[in-house]
Write a protein that holds these residues in place. Structure first.
Motif, PDB file in Angstrom:
ATOM      1  N   PHE A  79       0.843  -1.193   0.000  1.00  0.00           N
ATOM      2  CA  PHE A  79       0.000   0.000   0.000  1.00  0.00           C
ATOM      3  C   PHE A  79       0.883   1.249   0.000  1.00  0.00           C
ATOM      4  O   PHE A  79       2.062   1.187   0.358  1.00  0.00           O
ATOM      5  CB  PHE A  79      -0.927  -0.027   1.213  1.00  0.00           C
ATOM      6  N   TYR A  85      -0.838   3.185   7.633  1.00  0.00           N
ATOM      7  CA  TYR A  85      -1.422   1.869   7.378  1.00  0.00           C
ATOM      8  C   TYR A  85      -2.469   1.484   8.414  1.00  0.00           C
ATOM      9  O   TYR A  85      -3.329   0.648   8.147  1.00  0.00           O
ATOM     10  CB  TYR A  85      -0.330   0.801   7.290  1.00  0.00           C
ATOM     11  N   LEU A 110      -3.567  -4.741   8.308  1.00  0.00           N
ATOM     12  CA  LEU A 110      -2.149  -4.467   8.081  1.00  0.00           C
ATOM     13  C   LEU A 110      -1.395  -4.264   9.385  1.00  0.00           C
ATOM     14  O   LEU A 110      -1.891  -3.626  10.310  1.00  0.00           O
ATOM     15  CB  LEU A 110      -1.997  -3.212   7.216  1.00  0.00           C
ATOM     16  N   ASN A 112       1.966  -3.482   8.709  1.00  0.00           N
ATOM     17  CA  ASN A 112       2.849  -2.516   8.048  1.00  0.00           C
ATOM     18  C   ASN A 112       2.199  -2.201   6.699  1.00  0.00           C
ATOM     19  O   ASN A 112       1.022  -2.482   6.522  1.00  0.00           O
ATOM     20  CB  ASN A 112       4.286  -3.050   7.924  1.00  0.00           C
ATOM     21  N   HIS A 113       2.920  -1.691   5.766  1.00  0.00           N
ATOM     22  CA  HIS A 113       2.322  -1.308   4.477  1.00  0.00           C
ATOM     23  C   HIS A 113       2.133  -2.483   3.530  1.00  0.00           C
ATOM     24  O   HIS A 113       1.689  -2.292   2.399  1.00  0.00           O
ATOM     25  CB  HIS A 113       3.161  -0.223   3.800  1.00  0.00           C
ATOM     26  N   TYR A 135      -9.434   5.097   3.126  1.00  0.00           N
ATOM     27  CA  TYR A 135      -8.475   5.762   4.009  1.00  0.00           C
ATOM     28  C   TYR A 135      -9.042   7.136   4.348  1.00  0.00           C
ATOM     29  O   TYR A 135      -9.268   7.949   3.440  1.00  0.00           O
ATOM     30  CB  TYR A 135      -7.117   5.883   3.301  1.00  0.00           C
TER      31      TYR A 135
END
Length: 148
Positions: A79, A85, A110, A112-113, A135
């Motif tokens: 991402f 995230y 998530l 992390n990304h 988001y």
């Protein structure tokens, strides 16, 4: 018994039609020749099409869009790194055009990304991946045909 040319033509037509009907029936009833090229709720998805176009347009406004790569462990989705995230929500849908029994959906969670789709869930071949995510109240859509 002598067969005249009129009878021979009729026998040839009946033989040809029987030959064609055998293949038509065997192809339409044999389960190994089933190819599902559309989803079950096709008309419902058609109504949602404009929303999907808007989400894809939003995704193109990002600095970097979602990237994917194949690894030994599966398909790794990355991402955009400029986004937090922890605020990314949504779902990943993998569609197998040749066999609808292999389709599956996973929620985005998530740490992390990166999001890993495990190798054990994916057979070799073509997959259509659709990531519907949001988001901060903005919706995004990523669609890609991948070959694994």
């Amino acid at each position: 018994m002598k067969i005249n040319w009129g009878t021979a033509i009729v026998i040839a037509f009946i033989g040809f039609i029987s030959f064609i009907m055998y293949f038509v029936i065997s192809m339409s009833t044999d389960s190994k020749y089933e190819h599902d090229l559309v989803v079950e709720d096709y008309y419902q998805q058609e109504l949602e099409f404009q929303k999907d176009i808007d989400k894809e347009t939003n995704a193109h406004t990002l600095k970097t869009n979602i990237r994917w790569e194949t690894t030994e462990a599966g398909v790794l989705l990355t991402f955009p790194p400029e986004l937090d995230y922890k605020l990314i929500e949504g779902k990943v849908f993998l569609y197998r055009p040749s066999n609808k029994q292999l389709d599956f959906e996973i929620p985005i969670s998530l740490s992390n990304h990166n999001l890993l789709i495990p190798d054990k869930r994916l057979l070799d071949g073509r997959w259509n991946i659709t990531i519907d995510w949001s988001y901060k109240n903005n919706s995004y859509l990523f669609k890609q045909a991948i070959t694994y």
